[in-house]
Write a protein that holds these residues in place. Sequence first.
Motif, PDB file in Angstrom:
ATOM      1  N   GLU A   2       0.827  -1.211   0.000  1.00 57.49           N
ATOM      2  CA  GLU A   2       0.000   0.000   0.000  1.00 57.49           C
ATOM      3  C   GLU A   2       0.860   1.259   0.000  1.00 57.49           C
ATOM      4  N   LEU A   3       1.917   1.255   0.804  1.00 54.90           N
ATOM      5  CA  LEU A   3       2.802   2.422   0.851  1.00 54.90           C
ATOM      6  C   LEU A   3       3.522   2.637  -0.473  1.00 54.90           C
ATOM      7  N   ASN A   4       3.867   1.567  -1.161  1.00 56.37           N
ATOM      8  CA  ASN A   4       4.537   1.704  -2.459  1.00 56.37           C
ATOM      9  C   ASN A   4       3.645   2.362  -3.497  1.00 56.37           C
ATOM     10  N   LYS A   5       2.335   2.166  -3.414  1.00 55.91           N
ATOM     11  CA  LYS A   5       1.414   2.854  -4.346  1.00 55.91           C
ATOM     12  C   LYS A   5       1.511   4.371  -4.152  1.00 55.91           C
ATOM     13  N   LEU A   6       1.487   4.794  -2.888  1.00 53.54           N
ATOM     14  CA  LEU A   6       1.623   6.232  -2.610  1.00 53.54           C
ATOM     15  C   LEU A   6       3.001   6.734  -3.017  1.00 53.54           C
ATOM     16  N   ASP A   7       4.019   5.928  -2.794  1.00 57.55           N
ATOM     17  CA  ASP A   7       5.378   6.296  -3.168  1.00 57.55           C
ATOM     18  C   ASP A   7       5.496   6.474  -4.682  1.00 57.55           C
ATOM     19  N   ASP A   8       4.858   5.594  -5.441  1.00 56.17           N
ATOM     20  CA  ASP A   8       4.876   5.716  -6.909  1.00 56.17           C
ATOM     21  C   ASP A   8       4.198   7.012  -7.354  1.00 56.17           C
ATOM     22  N   ALA A  56       1.684  14.086   2.320  1.00 58.00           N
ATOM     23  CA  ALA A  56       0.878  14.062   3.549  1.00 58.00           C
ATOM     24  C   ALA A  56       0.187  12.710   3.711  1.00 58.00           C
ATOM     25  N   ALA A  57      -0.339  12.164   2.623  1.00 59.30           N
ATOM     26  CA  ALA A  57      -1.021  10.863   2.678  1.00 59.30           C
ATOM     27  C   ALA A  57      -0.044   9.744   3.019  1.00 59.30           C
ATOM     28  N   LEU A  58       1.146   9.782   2.436  1.00 59.12           N
ATOM     29  CA  LEU A  58       2.161   8.765   2.706  1.00 59.12           C
ATOM     30  C   LEU A  58       2.585   8.796   4.172  1.00 59.12           C
ATOM     31  N   LEU A  59       2.888   9.972   4.689  1.00 61.33           N
ATOM     32  CA  LEU A  59       3.322  10.084   6.083  1.00 61.33           C
ATOM     33  C   LEU A  59       2.191   9.722   7.040  1.00 61.33           C
ATOM     34  N   SER A  60       0.976  10.098   6.712  1.00 55.27           N
ATOM     35  CA  SER A  60      -0.175   9.736   7.533  1.00 55.27           C
ATOM     36  C   SER A  60      -0.357   8.221   7.570  1.00 55.27           C
ATOM     37  N   ALA A  61      -0.199   7.566   6.431  1.00 54.59           N
ATOM     38  CA  ALA A  61      -0.323   6.107   6.371  1.00 54.59           C
ATOM     39  C   ALA A  61       0.751   5.438   7.223  1.00 54.59           C
ATOM     40  N   GLY A  81      11.911   5.437  -5.841  1.00 53.64           N
ATOM     41  CA  GLY A  81      11.197   6.407  -5.027  1.00 53.64           C
ATOM     42  C   GLY A  81      11.821   6.493  -3.649  1.00 53.64           C
ATOM     43  N   LEU A  82      11.014   6.773  -2.644  1.00 54.62           N
ATOM     44  CA  LEU A  82      11.508   6.847  -1.272  1.00 54.62           C
ATOM     45  C   LEU A  82      11.555   5.470  -0.615  1.00 54.62           C
ATOM     46  N   ILE A  83      10.643   4.595  -1.053  1.00 58.85           N
ATOM     47  CA  ILE A  83      10.500   3.269  -0.458  1.00 58.85           C
ATOM     48  C   ILE A  83      10.972   2.222  -1.452  1.00 58.85           C
ATOM     49  N   PRO A  84      11.983   1.453  -1.110  1.00 63.18           N
ATOM     50  CA  PRO A  84      12.478   0.424  -2.039  1.00 63.18           C
ATOM     51  C   PRO A  84      11.421  -0.635  -2.322  1.00 63.18           C
TER      52      PRO A  84
END
Length: 92
Positions: free
Chosen positions: A20-26, A45-50, A88-91
């Motif tokens: 789920e986090l990778n979707k936001l990262d993309d 904001a959505a990524l950090l909130s998640a 991105g930010l998340i491998p």
Amino acid sequence: MIVRIMGEGQVRLEDSHFAELNKLDDELLAEVESGDEAGFRRTLAALLSAVRTMGAPLPQDSLEPSELILPSPDASLEEVRAMLTDDGLIPG
């Protein structure tokens, strides 16, 4: 995995949350590459909130090695661009 949000502290995240986090990262990567400031702000904001919601905060006095470091909520588009890799930010 231990994740640090710059300026906030650390959380422990289960690996099951990373899809789920990778979707936001993309999304964030695409917005940074296109220079979409409004989209970047919204998605960061959505990524950090998640991460905050899914993760379990570590005590403030705990100093665990962070396996992933995310920008602060007020980071600029340019600051985040400098932190990005091809993934991105998340491998992953």
